[in-house]
Motif scaffolding. Structure first.
Motif, PDB file in Angstrom:
ATOM      1  N   ARG A  70      31.761  39.688  41.793  1.00  0.00           N
ATOM      2  CA  ARG A  70      31.747  40.245  43.141  1.00  0.00           C
ATOM      3  C   ARG A  70      30.312  40.360  43.641  1.00  0.00           C
ATOM      4  O   ARG A  70      29.439  40.904  42.961  1.00  0.00           O
ATOM      5  CB  ARG A  70      32.432  41.606  43.177  1.00  0.00           C
ATOM      6  CG  ARG A  70      32.664  42.112  44.613  1.00  0.00           C
ATOM      7  CD  ARG A  70      33.459  43.395  44.663  1.00  0.00           C
ATOM      8  NE  ARG A  70      34.861  43.233  44.316  1.00  0.00           N
ATOM      9  CZ  ARG A  70      35.812  42.805  45.144  1.00  0.00           C
ATOM     10  NH1 ARG A  70      35.492  42.438  46.382  1.00  0.00           N
ATOM     11  NH2 ARG A  70      37.062  42.711  44.749  1.00  0.00           N
ATOM     12  N   GLY A  75      30.598  42.015  49.213  1.00  0.00           N
ATOM     13  CA  GLY A  75      31.777  42.204  48.378  1.00  0.00           C
ATOM     14  C   GLY A  75      32.657  40.990  48.195  1.00  0.00           C
ATOM     15  O   GLY A  75      33.783  41.116  47.694  1.00  0.00           O
ATOM     16  N   ALA A  77      34.481  38.086  46.487  1.00  0.00           N
ATOM     17  CA  ALA A  77      34.871  37.974  45.074  1.00  0.00           C
ATOM     18  C   ALA A  77      35.151  36.520  44.724  1.00  0.00           C
ATOM     19  O   ALA A  77      35.774  35.779  45.518  1.00  0.00           O
ATOM     20  CB  ALA A  77      36.093  38.834  44.796  1.00  0.00           C
TER      21      ALA A  77
END
Length: 343
Positions: A70, A75, A77
């Motif tokens: 991540r 953020g 992923a």
């Protein structure tokens, strides 16, 4: 990107002790490229470019969640194959742009206590992984760290093969000028490795010399070191001092540029039932002191890379191991091809 002299291709480079790659990502700078290492949900190491395809943040600053990487910035992923699984700001089911996946996937393999990077355009060949000694965690304890050199990786490797400099560079830490003889013996070698031993006297204060005489042991205390090199970038320095000390230093030199090398190392010693507080920190400090003593001299060497024409520098009997290193480099570099890394 500037080429690095003697940088071999189609071979495995040791890039990190296995124990340094935990449940979080690890930066892997190599030959002017920034990669990131992480373990998937099965603990298998993976490597990609360290740059998030979104805004170029370092993924090594992020975290691993259930085997997925991540990004620390927004953020995003990514799974173990590098595919983007989630863009939190756009919500579930959002369409992804074409360049949303991780770039520069590299083949890495865990073997004999190290993570190895395949560097080359040919297919990764497991048969080229070296047959290294194994250290059972039940019997051996370890400490790990790294050291940045302002020197070419070949000079760093050669300094780790050279014992005769110890009497002059390390006279304040572990070597004595009273007996500077340092001729390697018991040379052994294979297709991509070699080793030899050196025996030398350790400096002792007068009180310890007297005590040893009184104990009938003689005034001198000798150490035996076996120096080994495994192509293209791994040194092993195995030192024993009677039944007092046994230390095995394993060092990977990661080429960065013509004048920069990152060394990642692990030091093994027989496991003890009880260790003094601060043992690991003290062990790292001792190694760093030795590196600093070497560093001032090694970074001054010119040319930056070791010359492979033997007429360019002088050679004596005590240079046996560095001569073997240059012969190995010269022989194997003739079959090495340059590497092109796709963006």
């Amino acid at each position: 990107m500037a080429a690095i002299t003697h940088l071999a291709s189609n071979c495995w480079y040791a890039v990190a002790p296995s124990a340094t790659l935990t449940d979080q990502p690890l930066p892997l700078p190599f030959a002017g490229h920034d990669f990131v290492l992480f373990r998937d949900c099965d603990g298998i190491p993976k490597a990609f470019s360290d740059r998030c395809p979104h805004r170029g943040a370092s993924l090594a600053l992020g975290r691993v969640e259930a085997g997925c990487l991540r990004c620390p910035f927004h953020g995003w992923a990514f799974d173990a194959s590098g595919h983007c699984l989630e863009v939190p700001a756009d919500g579930p089911g959002a369409s992804l742009p074409a360049r949303s996946h991780l770039q520069q996937a590299r083949v890495v393999h865990e073997h004999r206590g190290f993570i190895w990077l395949w560097w080359g355009e040919g297919e990764a060949d497991p048969a080229l992984l070296p047959d290294l000694p194994q250290f059972d965690p039940a019997q051996w304890q370890q400490v790990r760290s790294s050291f940045p050199w302002q020197a070419h990786f070949s000079r760093v490797i050669e300094s780790n093969l050279d014992n005769s400099h110890a009497y002059w560079v390390h006279k304040s830490s572990f070597a004595s000028q009273e007996s500077p003889l340092s001729i390697p013996y018991d040379l052994e070698k294979g297709e991509r490795w070699f080793s030899a031993k050196v025996t030398f006297d350790l400096p002792l204060p007068p009180v310890l010399k007297l005590l040893r005489r009184l104990q009938g042991k003689g005034a001198k205390l000798s150490a035996t070191t076996k120096f080994s090199f495994f192509y293209p970038n791994l040194n092993i320095v195995d030192t024993t001092v009677s039944d007092i000390l046994h230390v095995v230093f394993v060092n990977a030199s990661l080429p960065q540029s013509e004048t920069e090398t990152l060394c990642r190392w692990v030091k093994y010693s027989p496991r003890k039932s009880m260790n003094l507080p601060g043992r690991e920190a003290k062990s790292v400090e001792i190694s760093r002191t030795i590196f600093e003593e070497d560093h001032g001299v090694v970074k001054s060497q010119r040319p930056y890379a070791v010359p492979l024409d033997f007429a360019d520098e002088s050679h004596v009997n005590s240079d046996l191991l560095s001569i073997e290193y240059r012969k190995l480099l010269k022989r194997l570099s003739s079959i090495s091809a340059p590497v092109t890394i796709a963006s």
